[in-house]
Write a protein that holds these residues in place. Structure first.
Motif, PDB file in Angstrom:
ATOM      1  N   LYS A   1      47.346  43.226  33.969  1.00 22.41           N
ATOM      2  CA  LYS A   1      48.349  43.705  33.006  1.00 22.41           C
ATOM      3  C   LYS A   1      47.738  43.823  31.606  1.00 22.41           C
ATOM      4  N   LEU A   2      46.926  42.845  31.229  1.00 21.56           N
ATOM      5  CA  LEU A   2      46.262  42.898  29.920  1.00 21.56           C
ATOM      6  C   LEU A   2      45.332  44.103  29.826  1.00 21.56           C
ATOM      7  N   LYS A   3      44.567  44.345  30.866  1.00 20.75           N
ATOM      8  CA  LYS A   3      43.633  45.476  30.848  1.00 20.75           C
ATOM      9  C   LYS A   3      44.383  46.799  30.784  1.00 20.75           C
ATOM     10  N   GLY A   4      45.501  46.891  31.496  1.00 22.82           N
ATOM     11  CA  GLY A   4      46.311  48.105  31.437  1.00 22.82           C
ATOM     12  C   GLY A   4      46.845  48.357  30.035  1.00 22.82           C
ATOM     13  N   LEU A   5      47.360  47.330  29.393  1.00 17.37           N
ATOM     14  CA  LEU A   5      47.880  47.485  28.026  1.00 17.37           C
ATOM     15  C   LEU A   5      46.741  47.763  27.052  1.00 17.37           C
ATOM     16  N   ALA A   6      45.609  47.122  27.239  1.00 13.33           N
ATOM     17  CA  ALA A   6      44.455  47.371  26.362  1.00 13.33           C
ATOM     18  C   ALA A   6      44.057  48.842  26.425  1.00 13.33           C
ATOM     19  N   ASP A   7      44.056  49.412  27.613  1.00  8.88           N
ATOM     20  CA  ASP A   7      43.741  50.837  27.754  1.00  8.88           C
ATOM     21  C   ASP A   7      44.740  51.687  26.974  1.00  8.88           C
ATOM     22  N   GLU A   8      46.023  51.357  27.101  1.00  7.08           N
ATOM     23  CA  GLU A   8      47.064  52.091  26.366  1.00  7.08           C
ATOM     24  C   GLU A   8      46.867  51.997  24.857  1.00  7.08           C
ATOM     25  N   LEU A   9      46.452  50.820  24.392  1.00  6.75           N
ATOM     26  CA  LEU A   9      46.295  50.578  22.957  1.00  6.75           C
ATOM     27  C   LEU A   9      44.936  51.022  22.424  1.00  6.75           C
ATOM     28  N   GLY A  10      44.050  51.434  23.312  1.00  6.11           N
ATOM     29  CA  GLY A  10      42.740  51.916  22.890  1.00  6.11           C
ATOM     30  C   GLY A  10      41.785  50.821  22.441  1.00  6.11           C
ATOM     31  N   VAL A  11      41.908  49.647  23.063  1.00  4.37           N
ATOM     32  CA  VAL A  11      40.999  48.542  22.758  1.00  4.37           C
ATOM     33  C   VAL A  11      40.361  48.054  24.056  1.00  4.37           C
ATOM     34  N   GLU A  12      39.302  47.297  23.888  1.00  2.00           N
ATOM     35  CA  GLU A  12      38.628  46.694  25.042  1.00  2.00           C
ATOM     36  C   GLU A  12      39.011  45.222  25.078  1.00  2.00           C
ATOM     37  N   ILE A  13      39.347  44.720  26.266  1.00  2.00           N
ATOM     38  CA  ILE A  13      39.652  43.297  26.399  1.00  2.00           C
ATOM     39  C   ILE A  13      38.761  42.700  27.469  1.00  2.00           C
ATOM     40  N   GLU A  14      38.217  41.546  27.159  1.00  2.00           N
ATOM     41  CA  GLU A  14      37.449  40.760  28.121  1.00  2.00           C
ATOM     42  C   GLU A  14      38.228  39.493  28.385  1.00  2.00           C
ATOM     43  N   CYS A  15      38.463  39.192  29.652  1.00  2.00           N
ATOM     44  CA  CYS A  15      39.204  37.993  30.026  1.00  2.00           C
ATOM     45  C   CYS A  15      38.235  36.951  30.571  1.00  2.00           C
ATOM     46  N   TYR A  16      38.342  35.743  30.075  1.00  2.00           N
ATOM     47  CA  TYR A  16      37.455  34.648  30.461  1.00  2.00           C
ATOM     48  C   TYR A  16      38.289  33.413  30.767  1.00  2.00           C
ATOM     49  N   HIS A  17      37.965  32.755  31.872  1.00  2.00           N
ATOM     50  CA  HIS A  17      38.640  31.513  32.255  1.00  2.00           C
ATOM     51  C   HIS A  17      37.615  30.428  32.533  1.00  2.00           C
ATOM     52  N   SER A  18      37.961  29.208  32.140  1.00  2.00           N
ATOM     53  CA  SER A  18      37.166  28.047  32.532  1.00  2.00           C
ATOM     54  C   SER A  18      38.053  26.812  32.577  1.00  2.00           C
ATOM     55  N   ASN A  19      37.721  25.926  33.504  1.00  2.00           N
ATOM     56  CA  ASN A  19      38.337  24.611  33.569  1.00  2.00           C
ATOM     57  C   ASN A  19      37.463  23.558  32.897  1.00  2.00           C
ATOM     58  N   HIS A  20      36.385  24.000  32.272  1.00  2.00           N
ATOM     59  CA  HIS A  20      35.413  23.087  31.670  1.00  2.00           C
ATOM     60  C   HIS A  20      35.363  23.318  30.164  1.00  2.00           C
ATOM     61  N   GLU A  21      35.736  22.309  29.424  1.00  2.00           N
ATOM     62  CA  GLU A  21      35.869  22.431  27.980  1.00  2.00           C
ATOM     63  C   GLU A  21      34.572  22.880  27.304  1.00  2.00           C
ATOM     64  N   GLY A  22      33.455  22.305  27.716  1.00  2.00           N
ATOM     65  CA  GLY A  22      32.176  22.686  27.122  1.00  2.00           C
ATOM     66  C   GLY A  22      31.840  24.148  27.361  1.00  2.00           C
ATOM     67  N   GLU A  23      32.159  24.659  28.548  1.00  3.49           N
ATOM     68  CA  GLU A  23      31.932  26.084  28.830  1.00  3.49           C
ATOM     69  C   GLU A  23      32.799  26.952  27.929  1.00  3.49           C
ATOM     70  N   MET A  24      34.027  26.510  27.673  1.00  4.50           N
ATOM     71  CA  MET A  24      34.914  27.277  26.794  1.00  4.50           C
ATOM     72  C   MET A  24      34.354  27.292  25.372  1.00  4.50           C
ATOM     73  N   VAL A  25      33.845  26.161  24.912  1.00  2.00           N
ATOM     74  CA  VAL A  25      33.229  26.102  23.586  1.00  2.00           C
ATOM     75  C   VAL A  25      32.053  27.066  23.518  1.00  2.00           C
ATOM     76  N   GLU A  26      31.212  27.067  24.551  1.00  2.00           N
ATOM     77  CA  GLU A  26      30.061  27.976  24.580  1.00  2.00           C
ATOM     78  C   GLU A  26      30.511  29.436  24.533  1.00  2.00           C
TER      79      GLU A  26
END
Length: 146
Positions: A34-59
Motif C-alpha cells: 500500500k505504501l509503495k502504491g501511494l508513493a508511486d501516486e505521489l511521485g516519490v520513492e519509498i524504501e521499507c525496512y524492518h528489523s527486530n534487532h535494535e542495533g540493526e535499526m540504528v545502523e
C-alpha cells in the motif's frame, strides 16, 4: 525523485497474526505494498525496512543519513517508549521524521503513552490502522515540500 525511508520496528513482522483487535489482520507485506502504491501516486520513492534487532535499526538510520534520504517515517513499536539509542540515532538526521502507530497509543496501557521520539519528530499519527502509514507518507511528502 524524493526518497523516503519507512522503518518498521520490533514485532511488525507478526502483523496479521498479532493482536488483531489492536492491529487488524493486515500483514507487513500488505502494508508495504500500500505504501509503495501511494508513493508511486505521489511521485516519490519509498524504501521499507524492518528489523527486530535494535542495533540493526540504528545502523539503518545511520545509513539513511549517509544516503541523504529526504524524510523518515518510523513505527518503532515498543521501542518508541524506551529506546534512547534509536532516539539518538534519529536525532542525527536533518530531515523530517514522522512517527506513526497503527493503534492509538494514548488510549492503551500507561507505558505506551510516552514516546521518546516525540521531541524530535515533526509529528505523530496514531490510531488509524493501516491508514496511519498512508497518512504518515502524505505528511512526509508535505514536510519535504515545505
Amino acid at each position: 525523485m524524493k526518497k523516503i525511508l519507512m522503518l518498521h520496528g520490533i514485532n511488525h513482522n507478526m502483523f496479521g497474526k498479532r493482536d488483531p483487535k489492536q492491529y487488524g489482520t493486515v500483514t507487513l507485506d500488505e502494508i508495504n505494498a500500500k505504501l509503495k502504491g501511494l508513493a508511486d501516486e505521489l511521485g516519490v520513492e519509498i524504501e521499507c525496512y524492518h528489523s527486530n534487532h535494535e542495533g540493526e535499526m540504528v545502523e539503518r538510520i545511520h545509513q539513511a543519513y549517509q544516503e541523504e534520504k529526504d524524510a523518515v517515517i518510523i513505527n518503532a513499536g515498543a521501542w518508541t517508549h524506551y529506546s534512547y539509542g534509536l532516539r539518538d540515532a534519529l536525532a542525527i538526521l536533518t530531515v523530517p521524521i514522522i512517527e506513526i502507530h497503527m493503534s492509538n497509543i494514548h488510549a492503551r496501557e500507561e507505558f505506551r503513552h510516552h514516546s521518546v521520539f516525540a521531541e524530535i519528530a515533526k509529528g505523530q499519527i496514531c490510531g488509524f490502522g493501516v491508514e496511519s502509514y498512508l497518512l504518515g507518507l502524505r505528511a512526509a511528502v508535505a514536510s519535504i515540500e515545505e
